[in-house]
Design a protein around this motif. Structure first.
Motif, PDB file in Angstrom:
ATOM      1  N   SER A  27      49.676  15.042 -10.632  1.00  0.00           N
ATOM      2  CA  SER A  27      49.088  14.205 -11.431  1.00  0.00           C
ATOM      3  C   SER A  27      48.920  14.778 -12.656  1.00  0.00           C
ATOM      4  O   SER A  27      48.394  16.133 -12.933  1.00  0.00           O
ATOM      5  N   ASP A  28      49.049  14.100 -13.682  1.00  0.00           N
ATOM      6  CA  ASP A  28      48.744  14.685 -15.050  1.00  0.00           C
ATOM      7  C   ASP A  28      47.491  14.757 -15.786  1.00  0.00           C
ATOM      8  O   ASP A  28      47.062  15.172 -16.598  1.00  0.00           O
ATOM      9  N   ALA A  29      46.505  14.119 -14.859  1.00  0.00           N
ATOM     10  CA  ALA A  29      44.880  14.171 -15.281  1.00  0.00           C
ATOM     11  C   ALA A  29      44.386  14.322 -13.768  1.00  0.00           C
ATOM     12  O   ALA A  29      44.693  13.739 -12.884  1.00  0.00           O
ATOM     13  N   PHE A  30      42.863  14.552 -13.910  1.00  0.00           N
ATOM     14  CA  PHE A  30      42.110  14.566 -12.925  1.00  0.00           C
ATOM     15  C   PHE A  30      41.913  12.874 -12.257  1.00  0.00           C
ATOM     16  O   PHE A  30      42.111  12.137 -13.017  1.00  0.00           O
ATOM     17  N   PHE A  31      41.757  12.933 -11.011  1.00  0.00           N
ATOM     18  CA  PHE A  31      41.332  11.845 -10.301  1.00  0.00           C
ATOM     19  C   PHE A  31      39.797  11.307 -10.674  1.00  0.00           C
ATOM     20  O   PHE A  31      39.065  12.220 -10.161  1.00  0.00           O
ATOM     21  N   PRO A  32      39.586  10.153 -11.355  1.00  0.00           N
ATOM     22  CA  PRO A  32      38.081   9.818 -11.599  1.00  0.00           C
ATOM     23  C   PRO A  32      37.435   9.488 -10.417  1.00  0.00           C
ATOM     24  O   PRO A  32      36.219   9.454 -10.212  1.00  0.00           O
ATOM     25  N   PHE A  33      37.968   9.054  -9.516  1.00  0.00           N
ATOM     26  CA  PHE A  33      37.625   8.628  -8.257  1.00  0.00           C
ATOM     27  C   PHE A  33      38.448   9.084  -6.844  1.00  0.00           C
ATOM     28  O   PHE A  33      39.363   9.481  -7.123  1.00  0.00           O
ATOM     29  N   ALA A  34      37.606   8.894  -5.863  1.00  0.00           N
ATOM     30  CA  ALA A  34      38.398   9.317  -4.708  1.00  0.00           C
ATOM     31  C   ALA A  34      39.570   8.512  -4.347  1.00  0.00           C
ATOM     32  O   ALA A  34      40.482   8.804  -3.293  1.00  0.00           O
ATOM     33  N   ASP A  35      39.574   7.019  -4.681  1.00  0.00           N
ATOM     34  CA  ASP A  35      40.691   6.179  -4.369  1.00  0.00           C
ATOM     35  C   ASP A  35      41.931   6.758  -4.559  1.00  0.00           C
ATOM     36  O   ASP A  35      42.882   6.326  -3.553  1.00  0.00           O
ATOM     37  N   GLY A  36      42.452   7.217  -5.621  1.00  0.00           N
ATOM     38  CA  GLY A  36      43.609   7.869  -5.594  1.00  0.00           C
ATOM     39  C   GLY A  36      44.173   8.890  -4.691  1.00  0.00           C
ATOM     40  O   GLY A  36      45.151   8.784  -4.371  1.00  0.00           O
ATOM     41  N   VAL A  37      43.288   9.866  -4.431  1.00  0.00           N
ATOM     42  CA  VAL A  37      43.472  10.625  -3.530  1.00  0.00           C
ATOM     43  C   VAL A  37      43.703  10.176  -2.035  1.00  0.00           C
ATOM     44  O   VAL A  37      44.580  10.605  -1.194  1.00  0.00           O
ATOM     45  N   GLU A  38      42.831   9.179  -1.754  1.00  0.00           N
ATOM     46  CA  GLU A  38      42.898   8.645  -0.573  1.00  0.00           C
ATOM     47  C   GLU A  38      43.985   7.764  -0.364  1.00  0.00           C
ATOM     48  O   GLU A  38      44.631   7.690   0.679  1.00  0.00           O
ATOM     49  N   ALA A  39      44.664   7.121  -1.234  1.00  0.00           N
ATOM     50  CA  ALA A  39      45.956   6.328  -1.281  1.00  0.00           C
ATOM     51  C   ALA A  39      46.911   7.432  -1.054  1.00  0.00           C
ATOM     52  O   ALA A  39      48.025   7.037  -0.523  1.00  0.00           O
ATOM     53  N   ALA A  40      47.041   8.370  -1.823  1.00  0.00           N
ATOM     54  CA  ALA A  40      48.177   9.363  -1.586  1.00  0.00           C
ATOM     55  C   ALA A  40      48.182   9.960   0.021  1.00  0.00           C
ATOM     56  O   ALA A  40      49.177  10.076   0.611  1.00  0.00           O
ATOM     57  N   VAL A  41      46.944  10.131   0.382  1.00  0.00           N
ATOM     58  CA  VAL A  41      47.052  10.842   1.750  1.00  0.00           C
ATOM     59  C   VAL A  41      47.327   9.810   2.856  1.00  0.00           C
ATOM     60  O   VAL A  41      48.090  10.088   3.688  1.00  0.00           O
TER      61      VAL A  41
END
Length: 240
Positions: free
Chosen positions: A212-226
């Protein structure tokens, strides 16, 4: 104009790689990137990463284009191909494609070359140094999870990190060693970029890594990736 801008974007991206590599760009974003010991295979893998978007795209190669690679490129409609040079047989074959523009760069610049980048804004220009890639940026990073990335995951993360730099924000790249499997670009929310990258990757998202080119502001992006199957993530940090 659009083709020249895309050529520039593709060339800047393919310069990141030491191994034979190919980049397919559409509307300034790489839709497929791959490296391989065979330039032809690098191109085929890059094209198949998103064959729908590759149609009418721009191809950049970091090695002289040989006949086998030229034949692969000629299989589909491509607007432009750029490489350091072209073998005589490859050039003859590609010249038969009347709508194809062929560019040879000659001397080759590596990933750390210095250059001023300019962006036009109302009433003036924004000028900044080119973001030259440093050696082992990923391996110099800090692991903030209990599980350490495997050797293969580090290779894939390094590859994804180099590609993400050339994707328009919000930028998400799913990759496996030496190849992209899904790219999410230019979305207003990071989680949507993740969802698009995962959709492009399909089953190949399982076991992939994400950059990712920037940090994840919320957990939702990480959860979607997992949920899609990603097993490791590289991002600049800065989020709680």
């Amino acid at each position: 104009f659009n083709n020249l801008v895309d050529v520039d974007a593709a060339l800047d991206c393919v310069r990141e790689f030491e191994q034979p590599a190919a980049v397919v760009v559409k509307h300034t974003n790489p839709c497929g990137v791959a490296e391989h010991t065979s330039l032809e295979q690098a191109y085929r893998i890059a094209r198949e990463a998103d064959s729908l978007s590759a149609f009418g795209g721009i191809v950049a190669l970091n090695r002289p284009c040989d006949l086998a690679t030229a034949k692969a490129v000629a299989e589909t409609f491509i607007e432009c191909i750029i490489a350091p040079s072209f073998d005589a047989e490859a050039l003859e074959l590609l010249r038969a494609k009347k709508a194809l523009r062929i560019l040879a760069t000659g001397a080759w610049l590596g990933p750390d070359f210095a250059e001023a980048h300019m962006k036009r804004i109302g009433g003036g220009l924004l000028v900044q140094d080119r973001d030259a890639t440093k050696v082992n940026e990923i391996r110099a990073g800090r692991v903030v999870t209990t599980r350490q990335p495997t050797a293969d995951e580090l290779v894939a993360l390094d590859f994804a990190w180099k590609v993400t730099k050339h994707v328009k924000s919000n930028a998400i790249v799913l990759a496996k060693p030496g190849r992209t499997v899904g790219v999410g670009a230019g979305q207003m929310s990071r989680v949507v970029s993740v969802e698009i990258a995962a959709k492009k990757a399909g089953e190949l998202a399982k076991g992939s890594v994400l950059a990712s080119d920037a940090f994840f502001p919320f957990a939702d992006g990480v959860e979607a990736a997992v949920a899609a199957g990603a097993v490791a993530i590289a991002q600049p940090g800065g989020s709680v």
